[in-house]
Design an enzyme around this catalytic site. Structure first.
Site, mmCIF file in Angstrom:
data_model
loop_
_atom_site.group_PDB
_atom_site.id
_atom_site.type_symbol
_atom_site.label_atom_id
_atom_site.label_comp_id
_atom_site.label_asym_id
_atom_site.label_seq_id
_atom_site.Cartn_x
_atom_site.Cartn_y
_atom_site.Cartn_z
ATOM 1 N N GLY A 1 -9.011 -15.380 -15.850
ATOM 2 C CA GLY A 1 -9.560 -15.173 -14.512
ATOM 3 C C GLY A 1 -10.886 -14.411 -14.587
ATOM 4 O O GLY A 1 -11.528 -14.352 -15.646
ATOM 5 N N GLY A 2 -11.262 -13.817 -13.475
ATOM 6 C CA GLY A 2 -12.545 -13.122 -13.394
ATOM 7 C C GLY A 2 -12.675 -11.993 -14.404
ATOM 8 O O GLY A 2 -13.726 -11.847 -15.052
ATOM 9 N N GLY B 1 -5.243 -14.233 -20.358
ATOM 10 C CA GLY B 1 -5.770 -14.432 -19.011
ATOM 11 C C GLY B 1 -7.096 -15.165 -19.074
ATOM 12 O O GLY B 1 -7.788 -15.134 -20.112
ATOM 13 N N LYS C 1 -13.019 -12.712 -5.915
ATOM 14 C CA LYS C 1 -14.170 -12.426 -6.781
ATOM 15 C C LYS C 1 -15.039 -13.649 -7.062
ATOM 16 O O LYS C 1 -16.233 -13.528 -7.295
ATOM 17 C CB LYS C 1 -13.686 -11.849 -8.116
ATOM 18 C CG LYS C 1 -13.215 -10.407 -8.027
ATOM 19 C CD LYS C 1 -12.784 -9.899 -9.388
ATOM 20 C CE LYS C 1 -12.239 -8.503 -9.291
ATOM 21 N NZ LYS C 1 -11.758 -7.987 -10.582
ATOM 22 N N ASP D 1 -17.008 -4.813 -13.554
ATOM 23 C CA ASP D 1 -15.840 -4.879 -14.457
ATOM 24 C C ASP D 1 -16.351 -4.925 -15.896
ATOM 25 O O ASP D 1 -15.753 -4.337 -16.803
ATOM 26 C CB ASP D 1 -15.006 -6.144 -14.195
ATOM 27 C CG ASP D 1 -14.177 -6.039 -12.916
ATOM 28 O OD1 ASP D 1 -13.901 -4.905 -12.479
ATOM 29 O OD2 ASP D 1 -13.806 -7.086 -12.362
HETATM 30 N N1 NAP Z 1 -8.536 -1.899 -14.580
HETATM 31 C C1 NAP Z 1 -9.533 -2.512 -13.981
HETATM 32 O O1 NAP Z 1 -10.591 -1.961 -13.735
HETATM 33 C C2 NAP Z 1 -9.381 -3.954 -13.626
HETATM 34 C C3 NAP Z 1 -10.518 -4.721 -13.314
HETATM 35 C C4 NAP Z 1 -10.354 -6.080 -13.017
HETATM 36 C C5 NAP Z 1 -9.091 -6.630 -13.009
HETATM 37 N N2 NAP Z 1 -8.016 -5.850 -13.300
HETATM 38 C C6 NAP Z 1 -6.663 -6.422 -13.327
HETATM 39 O O2 NAP Z 1 -6.678 -7.529 -14.225
HETATM 40 C C7 NAP Z 1 -5.817 -8.540 -13.762
HETATM 41 C C8 NAP Z 1 -6.591 -9.863 -13.643
HETATM 42 O O3 NAP Z 1 -7.602 -9.710 -12.663
HETATM 43 P P1 NAP Z 1 -8.642 -10.896 -12.349
HETATM 44 O O4 NAP Z 1 -9.708 -10.297 -11.535
HETATM 45 O O5 NAP Z 1 -9.026 -11.630 -13.593
HETATM 46 O O6 NAP Z 1 -7.754 -11.861 -11.449
HETATM 47 P P2 NAP Z 1 -7.851 -13.447 -11.292
HETATM 48 O O7 NAP Z 1 -9.258 -13.917 -11.395
HETATM 49 O O8 NAP Z 1 -7.065 -13.774 -10.067
HETATM 50 O O9 NAP Z 1 -7.060 -14.013 -12.587
HETATM 51 C C9 NAP Z 1 -5.695 -13.755 -12.750
HETATM 52 C C10 NAP Z 1 -5.276 -14.150 -14.162
HETATM 53 O O10 NAP Z 1 -3.922 -13.730 -14.357
HETATM 54 C C11 NAP Z 1 -3.108 -14.868 -14.635
HETATM 55 N N3 NAP Z 1 -1.804 -14.720 -13.994
HETATM 56 C C12 NAP Z 1 -1.545 -14.426 -12.690
HETATM 57 N N4 NAP Z 1 -0.218 -14.360 -12.475
HETATM 58 C C13 NAP Z 1 0.380 -14.642 -13.667
HETATM 59 C C14 NAP Z 1 1.729 -14.736 -14.085
HETATM 60 N N5 NAP Z 1 2.760 -14.544 -13.228
HETATM 61 N N6 NAP Z 1 1.972 -15.042 -15.384
HETATM 62 C C15 NAP Z 1 0.963 -15.259 -16.250
HETATM 63 N N7 NAP Z 1 -0.356 -15.174 -15.912
HETATM 64 C C16 NAP Z 1 -0.632 -14.868 -14.631
HETATM 65 C C17 NAP Z 1 -3.864 -16.041 -14.069
HETATM 66 O O11 NAP Z 1 -3.434 -17.204 -14.721
HETATM 67 P P3 NAP Z 1 -3.565 -18.667 -14.011
HETATM 68 O O12 NAP Z 1 -4.928 -19.147 -14.349
HETATM 69 O O13 NAP Z 1 -2.495 -19.447 -14.641
HETATM 70 O O14 NAP Z 1 -3.345 -18.462 -12.536
HETATM 71 C C18 NAP Z 1 -5.301 -15.641 -14.397
HETATM 72 O O15 NAP Z 1 -5.604 -15.882 -15.741
HETATM 73 C C19 NAP Z 1 -5.245 -8.029 -12.435
HETATM 74 O O16 NAP Z 1 -4.013 -7.427 -12.691
HETATM 75 C C20 NAP Z 1 -6.245 -6.990 -11.985
HETATM 76 O O17 NAP Z 1 -5.663 -5.994 -11.183
HETATM 77 C C21 NAP Z 1 -8.135 -4.529 -13.600
#
Ligand code: NAP
Length: 282
Positions: free
Chosen positions: A133-134, A131, A71, A107
């Site tokens: 992330g994105g 969190g 992303k 999102d």
């Molecule tokens: N329902 C929906 O429509 C929707 C939309 C977007 C995202 N999501 C979900 O939201 C989550 C985050 O997505 P994202 O787009 O923000 O991903 P991303 O940019 O890759 O960020 C991932 C985040 O999760 C943390 N993380 C990853 N593995 C971890 C672990 N084992 N323990 C603790 N923290 C951990 C990361 O921390 P670090 O910085 O330490 O790596 C980071 O803050 C995902 O599960 C995704 O599927 C859902």
């Protein structure tokens, strides 16, 4: 390539995405809206990202969704960005507009619509955002207009939480960073009204047995929002159920963000009853 009257191709670029529900959602929407759109999974490795994005133009693909881990990285290959993307720093939707690739973030709209449909208001609330992330950044962008009292931001990698705080400091007062895996974080959860999980903890097949917070920190006055949608009731949400808190699964946001992308690609508006039906059937 002549695209007039041709069926349109859309899809999802990501890594390890075989379990994605997006094809089911988008093909359902296309069918019910009478649109000749077809949605495919493009599961690629990081070194293929540039070529994959270039191929959107080459193959006259109408647009794609972008998911973990691309992303942020995808932004460098786009021609134009929606204003909001510039602040959020993450793209989940690309539209191929007359051979210009434009990046959007639905999102943000997905979270907004989910909160609205569930009657969740953030006015004068204390919020824990887990969190950085994105997805967390899109939620921060949403929260900047919600008149909240306090945000506690917690992330496994502290420097990323600090970066988010710096980027949003001028838009949101009262952002406090609390250390991951700390009592300070549990205290913040205890005193907050809304707790949002924007990490993959709880996700099926990867972190299913994990919750980002402890059961003891949850109470019945709280609202727990999980962005993880598989399983529908994650460990985190099961803690909410045990404590009689209100819980919201990531499935709602998933559908609303998909609708946002679908509307950008088709220029058609999806009505609420279609969305409700879709959520019920997933
Ligand atoms: N329902 C929906 O429509 C929707 C939309 C977007 C995202 N999501 C979900 O939201 C989550 C985050 O997505 P994202 O787009 O923000 O991903 P991303 O940019 O890759 O960020 C991932 C985040 O999760 C943390 N993380 C990853 N593995 C971890 C672990 N084992 N323990 C603790 N923290 C951990 C990361 O921390 P670090 O910085 O330490 O790596 C980071 O803050 C995902 O599960 C995704 O599927 C859902």
């Amino acid at each position: 390539m002549n695209s007039i009257k041709r069926d349109k191709i859309t899809g999802l670029i990501g890594q390890n995405i075989q379990g994605s529900l997006s094809p089911q959602i988008h093909n359902y929407l296309a069918n019910i809206m009478g649109q000749k759109y077809h949605y495919f999974l493009f599961d690629i490795e990081p070194e293929e990202l540039k070529k994959a994005v270039e191929s959107i133009k080459t193959l006259d693909i109408r647009g794609v969704n972008v998911t973990i881990p691309y992303k942020k990285d995808v932004i460098q290959y786009l021609d134009l960005l929606d204003q909001r993307v510039k602040k959020i720093g993450a793209v989940n939707t690309i539209v191929n507009e007359k051979d210009k690739l434009v990046g959007y973030n639905t999102d943000l709209d997905g979270f907004d619509e989910m909160a609205y449909s569930k009657g969740i208001t953030f006015d004068h609330k204390k919020v824990v955002l887990l969190g950085a992330g994105g997805a967390a950044r899109a939620i921060m962008y949403y929260l900047k207009d919600q008149n909240i009292d306090q945000i506690y931001l917690s992330n496994r990698t502290m420097s990323k939480a600090e970066q988010v705080k710096n980027d949003f400091n001028e838009l949101i007062d009262n952002i406090s960073i609390v250390k991951w895996d700390s009592e300070e974080k549990e205290s913040a959860v205890k005193e907050s009204d809304i707790i949002i999980n924007a990490t993959p903890l709880g996700m099926e097949n990867r972190h299913e047995e994990q919750s980002p917070v402890k059961l003891e920190s949850i109470n019945e006055e709280q609202i727990l929002i999980d962005l993880v949608y598989n399983p529908r009731v994650t460990k985190f949400l099961s803690f909410g159920q045990k404590r009689n808190a209100k819980i919201v699964s990531g499935i709602e946001m998933l559908v609303y963000q998909a609708v946002g992308s679908f509307e950008l690609w088709t220029n058609e508006e999806v009505e609420y009853h279609v969305i409700d039906e879709l959520i019920k059937n997933l």
